[in-house]
Design a protein around this motif. Structure first.
Motif, PDB file in Angstrom:
ATOM      1  N   HIS A 203       0.803  -1.225   0.000  1.00  0.00           N
ATOM      2  CA  HIS A 203       0.000   0.000   0.000  1.00  0.00           C
ATOM      3  C   HIS A 203       0.834   1.272   0.000  1.00  0.00           C
ATOM      4  N   SER A 204       2.012   1.213   0.600  1.00  0.00           N
ATOM      5  CA  SER A 204       2.822   2.433   0.721  1.00  0.00           C
ATOM      6  C   SER A 204       3.941   2.484  -0.317  1.00  0.00           C
ATOM      7  N   GLY A 205       4.293   1.315  -0.854  1.00  0.00           N
ATOM      8  CA  GLY A 205       5.447   1.256  -1.766  1.00  0.00           C
ATOM      9  C   GLY A 205       6.768   1.297  -1.022  1.00  0.00           C
ATOM     10  N   LYS A 206       6.713   1.250   0.317  1.00  0.00           N
ATOM     11  CA  LYS A 206       7.948   1.327   1.117  1.00  0.00           C
ATOM     12  C   LYS A 206       8.114   0.058   1.946  1.00  0.00           C
ATOM     13  N   LYS A 207       9.381  -0.316   2.154  1.00  0.00           N
ATOM     14  CA  LYS A 207       9.674  -1.464   3.011  1.00  0.00           C
ATOM     15  C   LYS A 207       9.934  -0.970   4.432  1.00  0.00           C
ATOM     16  N   MET A 208       9.193  -1.507   5.394  1.00  0.00           N
ATOM     17  CA  MET A 208       9.475  -1.181   6.803  1.00  0.00           C
ATOM     18  C   MET A 208       9.276  -2.423   7.657  1.00  0.00           C
ATOM     19  N   LYS A 209      10.021  -2.479   8.750  1.00  0.00           N
ATOM     20  CA  LYS A 209       9.850  -3.567   9.716  1.00  0.00           C
ATOM     21  C   LYS A 209       8.573  -3.311  10.530  1.00  0.00           C
ATOM     22  N   LEU A 210       7.983  -4.368  11.032  1.00  0.00           N
ATOM     23  CA  LEU A 210       6.735  -4.236  11.784  1.00  0.00           C
ATOM     24  C   LEU A 210       6.874  -3.229  12.940  1.00  0.00           C
ATOM     25  N   LYS A 211       8.019  -3.290  13.593  1.00  0.00           N
ATOM     26  CA  LYS A 211       8.275  -2.379  14.717  1.00  0.00           C
ATOM     27  C   LYS A 211       8.151  -0.907  14.292  1.00  0.00           C
ATOM     28  N   GLU A 212       8.732  -0.622  13.111  1.00  0.00           N
ATOM     29  CA  GLU A 212       8.683   0.753  12.598  1.00  0.00           C
ATOM     30  C   GLU A 212       7.262   1.120  12.162  1.00  0.00           C
ATOM     31  N   ILE A 213       6.573   0.150  11.594  1.00  0.00           N
ATOM     32  CA  ILE A 213       5.185   0.399  11.172  1.00  0.00           C
ATOM     33  C   ILE A 213       4.330   0.736  12.405  1.00  0.00           C
ATOM     34  N   LEU A 214       4.544  -0.021  13.479  1.00  0.00           N
ATOM     35  CA  LEU A 214       3.783   0.220  14.720  1.00  0.00           C
ATOM     36  C   LEU A 214       4.064   1.613  15.265  1.00  0.00           C
ATOM     37  N   GLN A 215       5.336   2.000  15.213  1.00  0.00           N
ATOM     38  CA  GLN A 215       5.714   3.328  15.717  1.00  0.00           C
ATOM     39  C   GLN A 215       5.094   4.429  14.867  1.00  0.00           C
ATOM     40  N   ALA A 216       5.170   4.256  13.544  1.00  0.00           N
ATOM     41  CA  ALA A 216       4.605   5.265  12.629  1.00  0.00           C
ATOM     42  C   ALA A 216       3.096   5.405  12.838  1.00  0.00           C
ATOM     43  N   ALA A 217       2.437   4.275  13.103  1.00  0.00           N
ATOM     44  CA  ALA A 217       0.987   4.318  13.345  1.00  0.00           C
ATOM     45  C   ALA A 217       0.694   5.063  14.646  1.00  0.00           C
ATOM     46  N   LYS A 218       1.518   4.805  15.634  1.00  0.00           N
ATOM     47  CA  LYS A 218       1.349   5.439  16.942  1.00  0.00           C
ATOM     48  C   LYS A 218       1.521   6.959  16.844  1.00  0.00           C
ATOM     49  N   ASP A 219       2.475   7.366  15.999  1.00  0.00           N
ATOM     50  CA  ASP A 219       2.752   8.796  15.795  1.00  0.00           C
ATOM     51  C   ASP A 219       1.726   9.463  14.875  1.00  0.00           C
ATOM     52  N   HIS A 220       0.827   8.662  14.317  1.00  0.00           N
ATOM     53  CA  HIS A 220      -0.135   9.156  13.315  1.00  0.00           C
ATOM     54  C   HIS A 220       0.568   9.880  12.179  1.00  0.00           C
ATOM     55  N   SER A 221       1.752   9.377  11.823  1.00  0.00           N
ATOM     56  CA  SER A 221       2.526  10.055  10.784  1.00  0.00           C
ATOM     57  C   SER A 221       2.393   9.366   9.430  1.00  0.00           C
ATOM     58  N   ASP A 222       1.648   8.255   9.388  1.00  0.00           N
ATOM     59  CA  ASP A 222       1.656   7.457   8.167  1.00  0.00           C
ATOM     60  C   ASP A 222       0.324   6.688   8.078  1.00  0.00           C
TER      61      ASP A 222
END
Ligand code: ZN
Length: 305
Positions: A203-222
């Protein structure tokens, strides 16, 4: 040695670990040793490595085992007495239990590693803390793969085909991704770590680790990260609610890398209420495991408890 001993071996893809426990007090580890599996060298070599390890432990203890429990990848097909579904693929199709019994000269019992995890956490781990009188406990592994094990009255339920507890290959999404098992949309293809990372990347076209995805979701930045986390929480609720509807276990223990995600125990737990057949009420303790990497080898030893 005067004590009655329980021998367990965890047959992993990279390491083979042996633990010997005191039967009267199984939390007491008498000996613990490991050796490299060297699985690339093939099936006969793995059997030989197990023999080396058992001989070494026999030397330390000063007595031979009468029986050894094994935690294995995949399962022993009770109908053919051969292994299947192993990610250490050279084990598949082999009469592992027979070969081990002949090589080691003792009785052996095999159980899938997720089943051993469930057994160890039930008898020696998290379930003991929450409800030592639990009659039915379910152990879930949510990591690279998704698996599970069902323990009733202290015994693993292997099932007619040896697939008891294989909750990770229930169909969760009708038009979902292909699974290595040959089907599509299995629980594993939706809420395993790699599946969630793949969803985010798609969906994003970017590779991220689950940990980073969780953090980005928490920050409402992505927004894509938030969608991935919402997907994880919602499908977790659906998948666990089916477990509760069928088995209504006294405790559910969630292991594996994804099982560490705290959100599953708050928002994920709330989501179970949405899907369960019980007027939105859930009392099932859903807890993290206690034994860490030791669960496999302890569960193997407890096969003879
Ligand atoms: Zn599958």
């Amino acid at each position: 040695m005067n004590k009655e001993l329980l021998w367990g071996i965890d047959l992993g893809g990279t390491k083979i670990e042996c633990a010997v426990l005191d039967k009267q007090n199984p939390s007491q580890v008498v000996v613990r040793e490991r050796i490299d599996t060297e699985s690339a060298k093939g099936y006969d070599h793995i059997i030989a490595q197990i023999k080396v390890l058992v001989d070494r432990v026999t030397g330390i203890i000063g007595e031979k085992p009468k029986a050894i429990g094994f935690a294995t990848p995949g399962v022993l097909n009770p109908l053919t007495n051969t292994m299947k579904n192993c990610n250490t693929v050279c084990l598949n199709g082999q009469a592992l239990a027979t070969d081990l019994a002949n090589t080691l000269g003792c009785e052996v019992k095999l159980a899938n590693d997720a089943n051993c995890f469930a057994l160890a956490e039930t008898l020696l781990g998290a379930v003991q803390d929450v409800n030592p009188n639990a009659e039915v406990a379910f152990g879930v592994i949510m990591g690279t793969g998704v698996g599970g094990g069902l323990v009733v009255h202290g015994k693993i339920i292997n099932g007619l085909h040896g697939i008891g507890g294989e909750w990770g290959h229930n169909i969760l999404e009708d038009d979902g991704d292909a699974c290595y098992c040959g089907k599509s949309g299995c629980v594993e293809t939706v809420i395993s770590g790699p599946a969630l990372e793949k969803y985010y990347e798609k969906h994003s076209g970017k590779k991220m680790k689950l940990k980073e995805i969780l953090q980005a979701a928490k920050d409402h930045s992505d927004a894509d990260a938030e969608a991935t986390v919402e997907r994880m929480v919602d499908y977790f609720g659906r998948a666990i609610s089916t477990l509760i509807n069928v088995l209504d276990p006294d405790v559910i223990v969630i292991g594996g890398g994804v099982g560490n995600v705290d959100l599953l125990y708050s928002e994920g737990y709330e989501r179970i209420k949405k899907y369960i057949f019980n007027s939105r009420e859930v009392h099932t303790p859903v807890v993290k495991p206690k034994l860490g990497d030791s669960a496999g080898v302890f569960g193997a030893a407890m096969l003879y408890s």
